[in-house]
Design a protein around this motif. Structure first.
Motif, short mmCIF file in Angstrom:
data_model
loop_
_atom_site.label_atom_id
_atom_site.label_comp_id
_atom_site.label_asym_id
_atom_site.label_seq_id
_atom_site.Cartn_x
_atom_site.Cartn_y
_atom_site.Cartn_z
N TYR A 61 -17.43 -7.20 -14.12
CA TYR A 61 -16.86 -7.98 -13.02
C TYR A 61 -17.82 -7.93 -11.84
N LEU A 62 -18.13 -9.11 -11.28
CA LEU A 62 -19.02 -9.21 -10.13
C LEU A 62 -18.26 -9.86 -8.98
N PHE A 63 -18.39 -9.28 -7.80
CA PHE A 63 -17.72 -9.79 -6.60
C PHE A 63 -18.80 -10.13 -5.57
N ILE A 64 -18.90 -11.39 -5.26
CA ILE A 64 -20.01 -11.84 -4.41
C ILE A 64 -19.51 -12.71 -3.26
N SER A 65 -20.37 -12.87 -2.27
CA SER A 65 -20.06 -13.77 -1.15
C SER A 65 -21.03 -14.94 -1.17
N ASP A 66 -20.72 -15.95 -0.38
CA ASP A 66 -21.53 -17.17 -0.39
C ASP A 66 -22.67 -17.13 0.63
#
Length: 260
Positions: free
Chosen positions: A112-117
């Motif tokens: 699972y990867l959690f990223i911002s823009d």
């Protein structure tokens, strides 16, 4: 497997992440448990900004770029075929933050990867690399994850971030790698780590030392693992790909010989 098109999940159900995770084939209860766990590692909580974040990540082709990275490192490391789930990161948090917002969690059979823009795409690569390194190493080691010790855990983190340095450059290594001096880490090793390396993941003190909870400095175990791996690399000149298969005990053999 590769990158799952969770952008379509987000467009439909971003406001209800537990229901969204049921698209994995989970029961409602299992999806709720998984979401609670993923939130601890930085998965978003629904907000007025979630729809905008999702649209921006789609515009920046986050899913396509991560899939390219998956194919690159799977070929390079002969890594496992696993599903990779991408979601927005919880605002203002993230374990592996380096001035940007990103986080992730890996298992032997999924990531699972959690990223911002608002991140440099190279930061996305650093995060992907760190988590896929974990997953690849888990599949290479002949050891049940439930039997991992504190030594296994700190070496996992040190090796993954050492790989980030090798493949992405020192500027993309997480801040926790530089947070404490060698002198302090040596002192804390002797005081708190060297006699506790057998601790299993289920034991409370394991996470206290690994994550730096209570009286321990933040992310102490992560920093300790990186320091140990860095010393090993400097002495033996071993590259990240070769170190990936080594047993954790190899990295402290010199320390043990010195003590004896």
């Amino acid at each position: 497997m590769g990158v799952i098109e969770t952008h379509s999940w987000l467009e439909e159900d971003a406001h209800a992440p537990e229901e969204m995770l049921m698209k994995k084939g989970l029961t409602k209860r299992k999806a709720a448990e998984l979401y609670g766990y993923l939130k601890m590692f930085g998965m978003y909580s629904p907000s007025a900004n979630t729809k905008k974040q999702t649209a921006s990540l789609i515009k920046r082709e986050a899913w396509k770029k991560m899939d390219i990275l998956y194919k690159k490192y799977r070929t390079l490391w002969k890594g496992p075929s696993v599903p990779i789930y991408i979601f927005p990161v919880q605002e203002s948090r993230g374990f592996f933050s380096n001035g940007f917002k990103k986080s992730g969690v890996s298992f032997r059979d999924e990531i699972y990867l959690f990223i911002s823009d608002d991140e440099d795409a190279k930061e996305w690569e650093a995060l992907f690399l760190h988590e896929y390194h974990h997953c690849t190493r888990m599949n290479l080691l002949e050891k049940d994850p439930e039997q991992y010790t504190l030594l296994d855990s700190i070496i996992f983190e040190g090796l993954a971030e050492d790989a980030v340095k090798e493949y992405c450059g020192n500027q993309y290594v997480s801040d926790w790698t530089k947070k404490y001096s060698g002198y302090l880490l040596e002192k804390l090793w002797n005081q708190h780590f060297k006699n506790q390396l057998h601790l299993k993941r289920q034991e409370a003190r394991h996470d206290q030392l690994l994550l730096g909870r209570g009286r321990y400095p933040a992310l102490l175990g992560y920093a300790m693992g990186y320091y140990i791996v860095e010393k090993y690399r400097k002495k033996y000149g071993t590259a990240a790909k070769e170190m990936m298969t080594l047993d954790a005990a190899v990295f402290i053999e010199d320390e043990q010989e010195t003590e004896s």
